[in-house]
Scaffold this active site. Structure first.
Site, PDB file in Angstrom:
ATOM      1  N   THR A 112       0.840  -1.210   0.000  1.00  0.00           N
ATOM      2  CA  THR A 112       0.000   0.000   0.000  1.00  0.00           C
ATOM      3  C   THR A 112       0.868   1.250   0.000  1.00  0.00           C
ATOM      4  O   THR A 112       0.638   2.190  -0.763  1.00  0.00           O
ATOM      5  CB  THR A 112      -0.926  -0.006   1.248  1.00  0.00           C
ATOM      6  OG1 THR A 112      -1.745  -1.181   1.185  1.00  0.00           O
ATOM      7  CG2 THR A 112      -1.793   1.236   1.305  1.00  0.00           C
ATOM      8  N   ASN A 147      -5.056  -9.337  -8.068  1.00  0.00           N
ATOM      9  CA  ASN A 147      -5.089 -10.074  -6.808  1.00  0.00           C
ATOM     10  C   ASN A 147      -6.226 -11.087  -6.743  1.00  0.00           C
ATOM     11  O   ASN A 147      -6.159 -12.058  -6.011  1.00  0.00           O
ATOM     12  CB  ASN A 147      -5.180  -9.109  -5.614  1.00  0.00           C
ATOM     13  CG  ASN A 147      -6.114  -7.963  -5.861  1.00  0.00           C
ATOM     14  OD1 ASN A 147      -5.974  -7.239  -6.843  1.00  0.00           O
ATOM     15  ND2 ASN A 147      -7.078  -7.789  -4.995  1.00  0.00           N
ATOM     16  N   GLN A 183       1.180  -8.992  -6.487  1.00  0.00           N
ATOM     17  CA  GLN A 183       0.705 -10.368  -6.672  1.00  0.00           C
ATOM     18  C   GLN A 183       1.497 -11.129  -7.739  1.00  0.00           C
ATOM     19  O   GLN A 183       1.188 -12.291  -8.026  1.00  0.00           O
ATOM     20  CB  GLN A 183      -0.784 -10.375  -7.032  1.00  0.00           C
ATOM     21  CG  GLN A 183      -1.686  -9.883  -5.914  1.00  0.00           C
ATOM     22  CD  GLN A 183      -1.796 -10.857  -4.747  1.00  0.00           C
ATOM     23  OE1 GLN A 183      -1.316 -11.991  -4.794  1.00  0.00           O
ATOM     24  NE2 GLN A 183      -2.438 -10.415  -3.681  1.00  0.00           N
ATOM     25  N   HIS A 200       4.495  -9.601   2.741  1.00  0.00           N
ATOM     26  CA  HIS A 200       3.650 -10.675   3.295  1.00  0.00           C
ATOM     27  C   HIS A 200       2.976 -11.543   2.236  1.00  0.00           C
ATOM     28  O   HIS A 200       2.267 -12.480   2.569  1.00  0.00           O
ATOM     29  CB  HIS A 200       2.643 -10.113   4.303  1.00  0.00           C
ATOM     30  CG  HIS A 200       1.491  -9.356   3.728  1.00  0.00           C
ATOM     31  ND1 HIS A 200       0.224  -9.886   3.664  1.00  0.00           N
ATOM     32  CD2 HIS A 200       1.402  -8.109   3.209  1.00  0.00           C
ATOM     33  CE1 HIS A 200      -0.602  -8.984   3.146  1.00  0.00           C
ATOM     34  NE2 HIS A 200       0.094  -7.903   2.854  1.00  0.00           N
ATOM     35  N   THR A 231      13.333   5.455  11.015  1.00  0.00           N
ATOM     36  CA  THR A 231      14.343   4.440  11.325  1.00  0.00           C
ATOM     37  C   THR A 231      13.933   3.115  10.694  1.00  0.00           C
ATOM     38  O   THR A 231      12.769   2.716  10.753  1.00  0.00           O
ATOM     39  CB  THR A 231      14.503   4.297  12.854  1.00  0.00           C
ATOM     40  OG1 THR A 231      14.874   5.591  13.357  1.00  0.00           O
ATOM     41  CG2 THR A 231      15.589   3.293  13.207  1.00  0.00           C
ATOM     42  N   CYS A 286      -9.393  -7.718   0.674  1.00  0.00           N
ATOM     43  CA  CYS A 286      -9.492  -6.296   0.968  1.00  0.00           C
ATOM     44  C   CYS A 286     -10.896  -5.777   0.735  1.00  0.00           C
ATOM     45  O   CYS A 286     -11.262  -4.729   1.212  1.00  0.00           O
ATOM     46  CB  CYS A 286      -8.516  -5.523   0.094  1.00  0.00           C
ATOM     47  SG  CYS A 286      -6.911  -6.290   0.048  1.00  0.00           S
TER      48      CYS A 286
HETATM   49  N1  PLP Z   1      -1.582  -4.426  -4.291  1.00  0.00           N
HETATM   50  C1  PLP Z   1      -2.100  -5.647  -4.466  1.00  0.00           C
HETATM   51  C2  PLP Z   1      -2.319  -6.140  -5.864  1.00  0.00           C
HETATM   52  C3  PLP Z   1      -2.450  -6.447  -3.379  1.00  0.00           C
HETATM   53  O1  PLP Z   1      -2.975  -7.649  -3.579  1.00  0.00           O
HETATM   54  C4  PLP Z   1      -2.234  -5.933  -2.075  1.00  0.00           C
HETATM   55  C5  PLP Z   1      -2.635  -6.709  -0.888  1.00  0.00           C
HETATM   56  O2  PLP Z   1      -3.579  -7.483  -0.919  1.00  0.00           O
HETATM   57  C6  PLP Z   1      -1.656  -4.654  -1.942  1.00  0.00           C
HETATM   58  C7  PLP Z   1      -1.347  -3.937  -3.070  1.00  0.00           C
HETATM   59  C8  PLP Z   1      -1.387  -4.064  -0.595  1.00  0.00           C
HETATM   60  O3  PLP Z   1      -0.229  -4.604  -0.027  1.00  0.00           O
HETATM   61  P1  PLP Z   1      -0.001  -4.503   1.561  1.00  0.00           P
HETATM   62  O4  PLP Z   1      -1.001  -5.420   2.196  1.00  0.00           O
HETATM   63  O5  PLP Z   1       1.409  -4.942   1.767  1.00  0.00           O
HETATM   64  O6  PLP Z   1      -0.198  -3.090   1.952  1.00  0.00           O
END
Ligand code: PLP
Length: 390
Positions: free
Chosen positions: A74, A155, A183, A205, A241, A330
Site C-alpha cells: 500500500t 489479486n 501479486q 507478506h 528508522t 481487501c
Molecule cells: N496491491 C495488491 C495487488 C495487493 O494484492 C495488495 C494486498 O492485498 C496490496 C497492493 C497491498 O499490499 P499490503 O497489504 O502490503 O499493503
C-alpha cells in the site's frame, strides 16, 4: 500451520517461512543498533539493510540503490502515485493519470485522493476475461498524461496485464509507468532491465516474509516527492528508522524465491490445474471460472458457483477448517459481489457467488483432493436448499 486446517488464501497473505523467521529473530536479538549510527552497534545494522537491498534487487534484476524499502504494498503504491503527481499539483497543473478498473484500492484510492486535489483520472474498463489491451492505453493518452499505473497481476483473478508492451508505448510518449507487482513478485519472472516500467511495487507478506514491509523499485532518474519527511533514510524518499527485522526477512524471502521460482511455479500450476479440472468434473461443469485461462499467475483460481451465495459457501468451508476468500480479502466486507468481477461484466448474481482460491508454498496434492471432496459436498448441500437451483 496446523496440518488439519487447509489454507488456500495465499493471495491474502502467506505464513512467514521458518528460515525467514529464524533470520528475523537473530536480527532482532543480535542487532538492535540503529543503521544510521556510526558505532559498532550501528555498522552491522547498516550491513543488514545493505544485504537485504541487494537480495530484493537481485530478484528484479535491479541495482540495490534502486530499491526503496517501505511498510508494504500500500505504501509503495501511494509513494509511486503521489510521489509522481504531487509536484504537478503543487505547480497548479492538472496532471492526467490512467489506471484500470480492477486496480487494488491502494492504487484506486490514491487516485481518488489525487483527483480531489485536481488530477484527472481515466479508468480503463477491462474485458470479460479481465484483460486490457495496449490500444486502450494509447487511446486514453492525452497531452496532460503524466503517468499510467497498471497492475502486473490481479489479486483476485491472477490475470496478467501486458505490462511490457504497454511500457514500450509509455516510454515512446515520455509517460511514467508504474506497476503494482504485489501479486506477481515471486510468481512470475520480473526483470526490470527488460520490462520497461519506471516504478514497481512489491509487498513482503505475499512472499513468505512479514507484514508491514515492502519495497518500491524506482528507475534511476525518476524523481519522487516523498510522503514522509524526517531523518532522510532511504535516500530521503522514506524517512523513519529502518524496519531492520522486516527488511532482513524480505531480503531472505527474496533469495528463497529465486532459488525455487521455476520448479515451485510448475508445482503450483500443476496443483492449480488439477484442482480446477477436478472441481469441474465433480460439479458437472456447472462452475464458472473467471479470468483469462493462459495470461495469469500459476496459483490463483477465481470462480463462481451459480445459485449459491459466496459468503455462505465461505462460512461452510470455514466450518470445515478450509480458508479461501470471497472476492479479494481487501473488499470482502462488501456484499454486492466482487468489484473486480463486476468490472469484468460478470452478472451481480454470479459475482455474489464468487470465490478466490489461491495456492502457495505449503499446498499439497492431498489438500487439493480434500478440498475438492469437501467443496463438492457443500455445494450440493447448498444447491439442495437453493430456491433458484433446479
Ligand atoms: N496491491 C495488491 C495487488 C495487493 O494484492 C495488495 C494486498 O492485498 C496490496 C497492493 C497491498 O499490499 P499490503 O497489504 O502490503 O499493503
Amino acid at each position: 500451520m496446523s496440518s488439519e486446517k487447509i489454507y488456500l488464501d495465499y493471495n491474502a497473505t502467506t505464513p512467514i517461512d521458518s528460515r525467514v523467521l529464524e533470520v528475523m529473530a537473530k536480527v532482532a536479538q543480535e542487532n538492535f543498533g540503529n543503521p544510521s549510527s556510526s558505532h559498532c552497534f550501528g555498522r552491522p545494522a547498516a550491513e543488514i539493510v545493505k544485504k537485504a537491498r541487494l537480495q530484493v534487487a537481485t530478484v528484479l534484476n535491479a541495482e540495490p540503490e534502486e530499491i526503496c524499502f517501505t511498510a508494504g504494498g500500500t505504501e509503495s503504491d501511494n509513494l509511486a502515485l503521489k510521489g509522481v503527481v504531487l509536484p504537478y499539483l503543487l505547480q497548479g497543473r492538472k496532471p492526467h493519470l490512467i489506471i484500470s478498473a480492477v486496480e487494488h484500492p491502494a492504487v484506486a484510492e490514491s487516485c481518488h485522493y489525487l483527483e480531489s486535489l485536481g488530477a484527472l483520472i481515466t479508468t480503463l474498463p477491462v474485458a470479460e476475461d479481465g484483460t486490457i489491451t495496449p490500444a486502450q492505453v494509447v487511446a486514453a493518452i492525452n497531452d496532460d498524461t503524466v503517468m499510467v499505473s497498471l497492475m502486473f497481476a490481479n489479486n483476485e483473478t491472477g490475470v496478467l496485464f501486458p505490462v511490457a508492451e504497454i511500457a514500450e508505448l509509455t516510454k515512446y510518449r515520455g509517460i511514467l509507468l508504474h506497476t503494482d507487482a504485489v501479486q506477481a513478485f515471486g510468481k512470475v519472472e520480473i526483470d526490470v532491465k527488460t520490462l520497461g516500467v519506471d516504478l514497481l511495487s512489491i509487498s513482503g507478506h505475499k512472499v513468505y516474509a512479514p507484514k508491514g514491509v515492502g519495497a518500491l523499485w524506482i528507475r534511476p532518474g525518476v524523481e519522487l516527492e516523498p510522503l514522509f519527511h524526517g531523518g532522510g533514510q532511504e535516500r530521503a524518499l522514506r524517512s523513519g528508522t529502518e524496519n531492520l527485522t522486516g527488511m532482513a526477512g524480505l531480503g531472505l524471502a527474496s533469495e528463497i524465491l529465486i532459488a525455487g521460482m521455476a520448479d515451485e511455479g510448475l508445482r503450483i500450476k500443476t496443483l492449480r490445474d488439477r484442482l480446477e479440472s477436478q472441481l469441474g468434473m465433480a460439479l458437472d461443469q456447472q462452475l464458472v471460472f473467471h479470468g483469462h485461462r493462459q495470461h495469469r499467475v500459476p496459483n490463483t483460481i477465481s470462480l463462481s458457483v451459480p445459485y449459491v451465495d459466496g459468503e455462505s459457501l465461505l462460512a461452510h468451508l470455514d466450518l470445515e477448517d478450509i480458508a479461501v476468500s470471497a472476492g479479494s480479502a481487501c473488499s470482502s466486507g462488501e456484499h454486492q459481489g466482487s468489484p473486480v468481477l463486476r468490472a469484468m461484466g460478470i452478472t451481480p448474481e454470479l459475482a455474489q457467488g464468487s470465490l478466490r482460491i489461491s495456492l502457495g508454498r505449503w499446498t499439497t496434492m492431498a489438500e487439493v483432493d480434500t478440498f475438492v471432496e469437501k467443496f463438492t459436498a457443500i455445494v450440493h448441500r447448498l444447491w439442495a436448499i437453493s430456491p433458484l437451483y433446479r
